[in-house]
Write a protein that holds these residues in place. Sequence first.
Motif, mmCIF file in Angstrom:
data_model
loop_
_atom_site.group_PDB
_atom_site.id
_atom_site.type_symbol
_atom_site.label_atom_id
_atom_site.label_comp_id
_atom_site.label_asym_id
_atom_site.label_seq_id
_atom_site.Cartn_x
_atom_site.Cartn_y
_atom_site.Cartn_z
ATOM 1 N N GLY A 147 0.794 -1.215 0.000
ATOM 2 C CA GLY A 147 0.000 0.000 0.000
ATOM 3 C C GLY A 147 0.831 1.272 0.000
ATOM 4 N N GLY A 148 2.138 1.157 0.259
ATOM 5 C CA GLY A 148 3.008 2.320 0.213
ATOM 6 C C GLY A 148 2.727 3.340 1.290
ATOM 7 N N PHE A 149 2.917 4.592 0.965
ATOM 8 C CA PHE A 149 2.703 5.679 1.919
ATOM 9 C C PHE A 149 1.221 6.029 1.992
ATOM 10 C CE2 PHE A 149 7.069 6.613 0.280
ATOM 11 C CZ PHE A 149 7.759 6.378 1.467
ATOM 12 N N SER A 150 0.721 6.218 3.195
ATOM 13 C CA SER A 150 -0.669 6.642 3.374
ATOM 14 C C SER A 150 -0.775 8.154 3.180
ATOM 15 C CB SER A 150 -1.151 6.275 4.772
ATOM 16 O OG SER A 150 -0.451 7.055 5.746
ATOM 17 N N THR A 151 -1.989 8.636 3.118
ATOM 18 C CA THR A 151 -2.201 10.077 2.998
ATOM 19 C C THR A 151 -1.595 10.817 4.182
ATOM 20 O OG1 THR A 151 -4.268 9.693 1.775
ATOM 21 C CG2 THR A 151 -3.966 11.874 2.765
ATOM 22 N N ALA A 152 -1.737 10.246 5.379
ATOM 23 C CA ALA A 152 -1.152 10.874 6.567
ATOM 24 C C ALA A 152 0.375 10.865 6.499
ATOM 25 C CB ALA A 152 -1.636 10.157 7.828
ATOM 26 N N ASN A 153 0.944 9.762 5.986
ATOM 27 C CA ASN A 153 2.404 9.692 5.821
ATOM 28 C C ASN A 153 2.900 10.806 4.908
ATOM 29 O OD1 ASN A 153 2.406 6.050 5.581
ATOM 30 N ND2 ASN A 153 2.495 7.354 7.395
ATOM 31 N N LEU A 154 2.229 10.969 3.775
ATOM 32 C CA LEU A 154 2.642 11.982 2.805
ATOM 33 C C LEU A 154 2.471 13.382 3.374
ATOM 34 C CD1 LEU A 154 1.155 10.457 -0.466
ATOM 35 C CD2 LEU A 154 3.552 10.528 0.218
ATOM 36 N N ALA A 155 1.396 13.598 4.141
ATOM 37 C CA ALA A 155 1.183 14.911 4.756
ATOM 38 C C ALA A 155 2.331 15.247 5.705
ATOM 39 C CB ALA A 155 -0.151 14.937 5.491
ATOM 40 N N LEU A 156 2.795 14.243 6.464
ATOM 41 C CA LEU A 156 3.917 14.471 7.381
ATOM 42 C C LEU A 156 5.191 14.776 6.603
ATOM 43 C CD1 LEU A 156 5.213 14.506 10.154
ATOM 44 C CD2 LEU A 156 5.387 12.010 10.054
ATOM 45 N N LEU A 157 5.464 14.021 5.535
ATOM 46 C CA LEU A 157 6.681 14.242 4.748
ATOM 47 C C LEU A 157 6.673 15.614 4.091
ATOM 48 C CD1 LEU A 157 7.091 10.732 3.064
ATOM 49 C CD2 LEU A 157 8.382 11.662 5.000
ATOM 50 N N TYR A 158 5.522 15.998 3.513
ATOM 51 C CA TYR A 158 5.428 17.322 2.895
ATOM 52 C C TYR A 158 5.529 18.425 3.951
ATOM 53 C CZ TYR A 158 4.217 15.662 -1.793
ATOM 54 O OH TYR A 158 4.258 15.085 -3.032
ATOM 55 N N GLY A 159 4.937 18.187 5.108
ATOM 56 C CA GLY A 159 4.974 19.198 6.164
ATOM 57 C C GLY A 159 6.367 19.451 6.701
ATOM 58 N N LEU A 160 7.220 18.423 6.619
ATOM 59 C CA LEU A 160 8.588 18.566 7.121
ATOM 60 C C LEU A 160 9.538 19.181 6.100
ATOM 61 C CD1 LEU A 160 9.016 15.155 8.971
ATOM 62 C CD2 LEU A 160 8.814 17.412 10.031
ATOM 63 N N LEU A 161 9.091 19.361 4.852
ATOM 64 C CA LEU A 161 9.979 19.861 3.799
ATOM 65 C C LEU A 161 10.683 21.167 4.159
ATOM 66 C CD1 LEU A 161 8.429 19.191 0.265
ATOM 67 C CD2 LEU A 161 10.545 18.317 1.218
ATOM 68 N N PRO A 162 9.964 22.202 4.671
ATOM 69 C CA PRO A 162 10.672 23.458 4.979
ATOM 70 C C PRO A 162 11.799 23.283 5.994
ATOM 71 C CG PRO A 162 8.305 23.821 4.921
ATOM 72 C CD PRO A 162 8.503 22.343 4.873
ATOM 73 N N ALA A 163 11.558 22.457 7.028
ATOM 74 C CA ALA A 163 12.599 22.250 8.037
ATOM 75 C C ALA A 163 13.763 21.448 7.469
ATOM 76 C CB ALA A 163 11.998 21.543 9.255
ATOM 77 N N ILE A 164 13.460 20.434 6.659
ATOM 78 C CA ILE A 164 14.530 19.648 6.033
ATOM 79 C C ILE A 164 15.343 20.531 5.093
ATOM 80 C CG2 ILE A 164 15.052 17.713 4.504
ATOM 81 C CD1 ILE A 164 12.529 16.341 5.569
ATOM 82 N N ALA A 165 14.633 21.378 4.314
ATOM 83 C CA ALA A 165 15.325 22.273 3.378
ATOM 84 C C ALA A 165 16.237 23.245 4.124
ATOM 85 C CB ALA A 165 14.315 23.033 2.532
ATOM 86 N N LEU A 166 15.773 23.733 5.281
ATOM 87 C CA LEU A 166 16.591 24.662 6.062
ATOM 88 C C LEU A 166 17.867 23.989 6.540
ATOM 89 C CD1 LEU A 166 17.019 27.358 7.528
ATOM 90 C CD2 LEU A 166 15.660 26.436 9.433
ATOM 91 N N ARG A 167 17.734 22.793 7.114
ATOM 92 C CA ARG A 167 18.927 22.096 7.589
ATOM 93 C C ARG A 167 19.837 21.715 6.432
ATOM 94 N NH1 ARG A 167 19.315 19.692 12.593
ATOM 95 N NH2 ARG A 167 21.437 19.284 11.859
ATOM 96 N N ALA A 168 19.248 21.275 5.312
ATOM 97 C CA ALA A 168 20.059 20.898 4.155
ATOM 98 C C ALA A 168 20.775 22.105 3.570
ATOM 99 C CB ALA A 168 19.178 20.238 3.095
ATOM 100 N N GLU A 169 20.113 23.269 3.586
ATOM 101 C CA GLU A 169 20.750 24.470 3.053
ATOM 102 C C GLU A 169 21.923 24.900 3.924
ATOM 103 O OE1 GLU A 169 19.606 28.880 1.282
ATOM 104 O OE2 GLU A 169 18.050 27.627 2.196
ATOM 105 N N LEU A 170 21.792 24.777 5.238
ATOM 106 C CA LEU A 170 22.914 25.095 6.127
ATOM 107 C C LEU A 170 24.084 24.148 5.862
ATOM 108 C CD1 LEU A 170 21.008 25.753 9.482
ATOM 109 C CD2 LEU A 170 22.157 27.441 8.035
#
Length: 398
Positions: A147-170
Amino acid sequence: MHARDHRSIENWLIGNDGEIFGAATLDALCRRLIAAGVPVSRASIGLLAMHPETFASNLLWHRENGSETVTRSHAIATSDVYLKSPVYIIHQGVDSIRRRLDIENPQLDFPLLTELLAEGATDYVAMPLRFRNGQINYISWVSDRAGGFSTANLALLYGLLPAIALRAELYSAYELSHDLMNTYIGRRAADRVLSGTFRRAMGERIEAALLLCDLRGFTAMSERLPMEEVIETLDDYFDCMARPVAQNGGEILKFIGDGMLAMFPRDDASQTLGAPCRATASALAALEELDALNRRRAENDKSPLKTGIALHTGTVFFGNVGAAHRLDFTAIGPAVNAVARIGALCPRLERPILASGRFAAQCRAFRMQSVGSHVLRGIREPEELFAPHGAQVSSSIS
């Protein structure tokens, strides 16, 4: 559950817990996501580089094997591996790519997806990591759960993008500053500048062996050949000279037109051979590489390149020199002047390598033979010069 997990992981990402975002941090992030119920089996972060040899740096994670960092050369930018990948599409500005792999007739429009399906993957998602300077990098997630990623899983991954991008940019900025400094001023100088040695006259006295090489006949060549071919020839020549220096723990201080100045600090505890011996080994290896290059040039009806290499040892000031608003981190002192004068005698004495008497006395791992005493320009007393045994007169000198 999702909101609490999101806050917990986001606070961890943007907080001070952990090191600069590297492979170990990606491993910790994936473990936290699994604990939060996200069925991640693989993950990848790709960060574009600004480096003469590296196109991108990849942080790779696998649930069973852990994390690692892999660098990609510029050759990958024109390869099918990149051009026919989801990463290329993300770099073009697409918001995201998701491919369910456990459905009937899955959309396998990228070769990577066929490989993942064969390995048991059920879901693939690629997302852009947008940096504040406009650069688009990526992060991808793979699941092997039915079944792969659930809708809730994807919402969490997308929601974390700004924080991941910030750490990755540093992390990217940290790597970028080091890469650019190492490329343009050298590792030892870069370490000093980044640790605070950035004001005029700041530096230190260093005992070092010096190596200076000079490409003979460069002026005539630059007037005869197209500029593009001159630059290509210089690059090939400097590869021959620079590679052995790096392999023997030396530091390239600068390229001066058709010349190169390098030093081998005596205080380098990571090296087993002394500085003069490492400089001699570099000079001999450089001649071998140049001879190999000349054989390749002969196959293309190109004239051989000729060089002279000077070796000396002494105390140098290693630090900032220049105008108030434009500095150069380099080495200066009488020893630098002397090695340049020695190099000027290579063509007249028909020797590819010449060393000072002081240098020869300190280089006991190589047999040195005297080539007589000679007057160096600007120095009153004649200097006995030496040539390492094995550095024969060849096409490598003029």
